[in-house]
Design a protein around this motif. Structure first.
Motif, PDB file in Angstrom:
ATOM      1  N   TRP A 183       0.857  -1.179   0.000  1.00  0.00           N
ATOM      2  CA  TRP A 183       0.000   0.000   0.000  1.00  0.00           C
ATOM      3  C   TRP A 183       0.901   1.240   0.000  1.00  0.00           C
ATOM      4  N   ASN A 184       0.651   2.177  -0.928  1.00  0.00           N
ATOM      5  CA  ASN A 184       1.413   3.421  -0.939  1.00  0.00           C
ATOM      6  C   ASN A 184       1.026   4.288   0.265  1.00  0.00           C
ATOM      7  N   ASP A 231      -3.412   4.067  -4.535  1.00  0.00           N
ATOM      8  CA  ASP A 231      -3.088   3.505  -3.213  1.00  0.00           C
ATOM      9  C   ASP A 231      -2.326   2.189  -3.253  1.00  0.00           C
ATOM     10  N   ALA A 263       0.648  -0.134  -4.572  1.00  0.00           N
ATOM     11  CA  ALA A 263       1.950  -0.166  -5.238  1.00  0.00           C
ATOM     12  C   ALA A 263       2.050  -1.354  -6.196  1.00  0.00           C
TER      13      ALA A 263
END
Ligand SMILES: [Ca+2]
Ligand SMILES: [Ca+2]
Lengths: 325, 325
Positions: free
Chosen positions: B28-29, B315, B317
């Motif tokens: 998750w970014n 959101d 990656a």
């Protein structure tokens, strides 16, 4: 003195530990039934055994009425419905069945037949949210007393079966209730009475409807039957809720026959237990006759299928938990 | 040399440990979505927090199609049914729907409408035991490949959601699937794909019948619908299977609206997550239009209700597990 005390404590600890190691089922009398249970559990939990079962597959299922708690003189859920009818506004007692229930007239109630009983159940079980229904069961459990023993209904549970549930969980089993009784009803008492969480309770159920009233969502209980968790319905419900075949099943009547049959028809080891009500002095004695907990086919076919019978008079040293009453 | 090696190992161990402590959601970014998830989980698991929730009440529920795995270009369970139709004896292809399915003609299949689709599903899902059905799904998962990616279908799962499931479980949550898809179908893949055991899978289902043929009991799948686990059916099924209100729910379409609404209408803290399909390059981009995973009301009302949206393009990656393909 300090030395003696310490010796004494150490003795107590050792003794308690070795006793609990030696006897996971202290309220079961020594004998074939107790030995069969312990042998089975030891064999499926011993990694060196040919009968070893991985923890994820250790599923145990138990009927409730007459297996984990008593069911005489009437199913306790019927007693709840009758007690709720007694609290109803007389103007709402619009049928013979409801009037008989409100008067505590069990004979008159039974005389109205199945449709009368369903009407009494509907009055206390439907037209309200699941949350409100559970609150009414909880309040009833606190105040109601069993007519023969004076105990709260949730203390009419069988001490030997509590020990069996705990023993199985200690040995890595997941313990489930699979009951013909109502799923929402049993869930109110199962965590405290049996150590079984709501998600491990399977039962009969009514259709619930999701409605949103003034922004507040609720689940309303309707009078329509959703699922009858009895007889051939029990294996179906086990598949629906658990998705795996159990390896241990306990019941007390022909309503459990298919559950025990399904459990013992897999490829691996399995254990089927029938609780046999043989103790008129300490509990009740009944099997082939009557309208509650009838056991005929189980008595006829169980032994040849290798199913084990717990003879309550012979196999159980105590019936109900000592702290109760 | 031995000393240097030991230092290096110690460095690796320390780094890995601190990394996993620092980031339970590595795919998750950084951003509001990831922060919101972690803040929520930290607050409900911190005994000193006002929002603390006891482990027994940490229930998390997730839709499957489009939430835990992809659902384009057609629901994977439909792809399974089509592939089974292709294997049928041509003499058994007794309708336009079955002929179109067997020919891999998706347009022609959709043209036969809902009744055609149900016919195709019935051919692969009914008239067999649950055991045989599961074996056919298992065989299909091994051989079938997704038309756009060439991956096995059970590798079309979302890596960020796998991390979220694991994170929740590490923090004491019980993770459930609550899907409009078939309960028996999902149970075949859920343990390996998601780490979710069969008993924690809730889904749509057909009526099963318990029959005993030559002494062998089995559960036969009939064509009659038992329960449609979609929309308002999801809170009903959650109550039926779990018996507790979840505190975390994830979905991707309006079919999940009521589940998210129910989850966020309790007295305590709760979290609702919508997976928003925004990434046409790495996955698919769709929401308000089409016939799969339509999201309108959720987009309109979700933000004002405080529901959190995972924007897949922004959101996430990565989308799919790296080891696959
Ligand atoms: Ca019973
Ligand atoms: Ca979905």
């Amino acid at each position: 003195m300090r030395f003696l005390l310490s010796l004494f404590v150490s003795f107590l600890v050792t003794t308690t530990a070795s006793m609990s190691f030696a006897d996971p089922l202290p309220s079961w009398n020594a004998g074939d039934t107790k030995s069969a249970i312990i042998s089975f559990v030891e064999s499926v939990t011993d990694p060196a055994s040919d009968s070893y079962v991985t923890p994820a597959d250790r599923i145990a299922v138990f009927d409730n009425d007459g297996t984990l708690w008593a069911e005489q003189p009437i199913y306790f859920q019927i007693a709840f419905a009758v007690d709720q009818a007694k609290k109803m506004d007389p103007a709402d007692l619009t049928s013979d069945a409801l009037k008989a229930a409100a008067a505590g007239d069990v004979e008159g109630m039974l005389a109205t037949g199945k449709s009368g009983l369903l009407e009494i159940l509907a009055a206390s079980h439907t037209g309200m949210s699941v949350t409100d229904f559970k609150a009414s069961v909880e309040a009833w459990l606190k105040e109601a007393r069993h007519p023969d023993t004076g105990r709260p209904y949730d203390q009419m549970i069988y001490q030997p079966m509590l020990e069996l549930l705990r023993y199985l969980r200690d040995e890595g089993f997941a313990t489930y209730i699979v009951s013909g009784g109502g799923i929402d009803f049993i869930r109110v008492l199962s965590p405290d009475a049996y150590g079984i969480p709501p998600k491990q309770v399977v039962g009969s159920s009514l259709v619930s409807e999701y409605i949103v009233a003034e922004g507040a969502p609720m689940l309303m209980k309707s009078p329509e039957l959703f699922f009858n968790d009895d007889k051939a319905g029990k294996p179906v419900a086990i598949n629906h809720h658990i998705g795996q075949r159990p390896i241990f099943a306990g019941g007390n009547s022909d309503g459990d026959f298919e559950m025990l049959e399904w459990t013992t028809s897999g490829d691996g080891p399995a254990f089927a237990l029938y609780v046999h009500h043989t103790d008129a002095d300490r509990e009740y004695a009944y099997d082939r006759e009557g309208h509650i907990g009838v056991l005929n086919r189980g008595l006829d076919e169980g032994p040849e299928r290798g199913w084990v019978f717990a003879d309550m008079a012979k196999d159980w040293a105590v019936i109900f938990p000592a702290q109760a009453q």
